[in-house]
Scaffold this active site. Structure first.
Site, short mmCIF file in Angstrom:
data_model
loop_
_atom_site.label_atom_id
_atom_site.label_comp_id
_atom_site.label_asym_id
_atom_site.label_seq_id
_atom_site.Cartn_x
_atom_site.Cartn_y
_atom_site.Cartn_z
N CYS A 1 0.83 -1.21 0.00
CA CYS A 1 0.00 0.00 0.00
C CYS A 1 0.87 1.26 0.00
CB CYS A 1 -0.98 -0.07 1.16
SG CYS A 1 -2.50 0.79 0.81
N HIS B 1 -3.26 -5.41 1.23
CA HIS B 1 -2.70 -5.68 2.57
C HIS B 1 -2.69 -7.17 2.89
CE1 HIS B 1 -2.60 -1.51 4.21
NE2 HIS B 1 -3.47 -1.30 3.24
N GLU C 1 -1.14 -8.68 5.09
CA GLU C 1 -1.03 -8.90 6.54
C GLU C 1 -2.41 -8.94 7.20
OE1 GLU C 1 -0.64 -6.11 5.00
OE2 GLU C 1 -1.22 -4.39 6.23
N1 GLN Z 1 -3.22 6.13 0.14
C1 GLN Z 1 -2.26 6.00 1.21
C2 GLN Z 1 -0.98 6.72 0.91
O1 GLN Z 1 -0.43 6.59 -0.14
C3 GLN Z 1 -1.94 4.55 1.44
C4 GLN Z 1 -3.09 3.84 2.12
C5 GLN Z 1 -2.66 2.63 2.91
O2 GLN Z 1 -1.46 2.36 3.05
N2 GLN Z 1 -3.61 1.90 3.41
O3 GLN Z 1 -0.45 7.40 1.75
#
Ligand code: GLN
Length: 196
Positions: free
Chosen positions: A84, A179, A181
């Site tokens: 992410c 994610h 995890e």
């Molecule tokens: N959109 C977020 C960012 O780039 C990431 C979201 C997340 O890690 N769940 O900062």
């Protein structure tokens, strides 16, 4: 063997638990450490950059000296996984939002990311994902995740959601929009540990 989770901000504890579970399933001897400073990263054989807020994580990595050290260790071949926000940080190129927020990317993978691509459409959702090399779908948990808009060079797309790339691999690095995890499925964490 020490597996590290970068813990300056964001969803680190879930990755610690997932790595511990993966190690136990593999019968691997070792421990999981959290990484907040350079000395801790020096001890790690692999590292995860978790989800969170990519601009905040990037600032904290720069301040702690971890930014340059992650780049150095990854270039020397240390396995790294970014999920992410961590996926955003691994990219060479970001979108307008990455530029506007002055987020300094690690620039390790030949890919460009669109930081809040899913956030603008659907905030959070789950979907079964077909991932290259896996014989059954992986439960993908998406939380305001980025999309990998383009890959080039040595970077390879290994999973898509519709027409969007949501996982890529390059050498011993992996970038994921979702994610793993939070899925209860340790296959991706095991894949990271297998590269050590
Ligand atoms: N959109 C977020 C960012 O780039 C990431 C979201 C997340 O890690 N769940 O900062």
């Amino acid at each position: 063997m020490k597996a590290g989770v970068v813990s300056v901000q964001g969803a680190a504890p879930e990755h610690v638990r997932a790595l511990e579970a993966a190690m136990a399933e593999m019968g691997m001897k070792g421990s999981v450490i959290t990484i907040r400073k350079a000395e801790e990263l020096e001890q790690a054989s692999c590292a995860i950059i978790p989800g969170g807020e990519s601009t905040t994580i990037s600032k904290l990595l720069l301040r702690s000296g971890l930014h340059d050290l992650i780049v150095k260790r990854a270039e020397e071949g240390m396995p790294v996984m970014g999920t992410c926000a961590g996926c955003v940080l691994l990219a060479k190129e970001g979108d307008e939002e990455v530029r506007k927020t002055g987020t300094k990317l690690l620039g390790l993978m030949d890919m460009s990311v669109d930081r809040n691509a899913f956030g603008r459409q659907r905030e959070s959702f789950e979907a079964p994902l077909e991932i290259e090399g896996m014989d059954s779908p992986f439960p993908g948990v998406f939380i305001r995740g980025p999309v990998i808009r383009k890959v080039w060079g040595d970077c390879r797309a290994v999973a898509r959601y519709g027409d969007k790339i949501i996982m890529a691999r390059q050498g011993s690095m992996m970038a994921l929009s979702f994610h793993p995890e939070l899925s209860g499925d340790t296959r991706i964490h095991r894949a990271l540990l297998e590269m050590v």
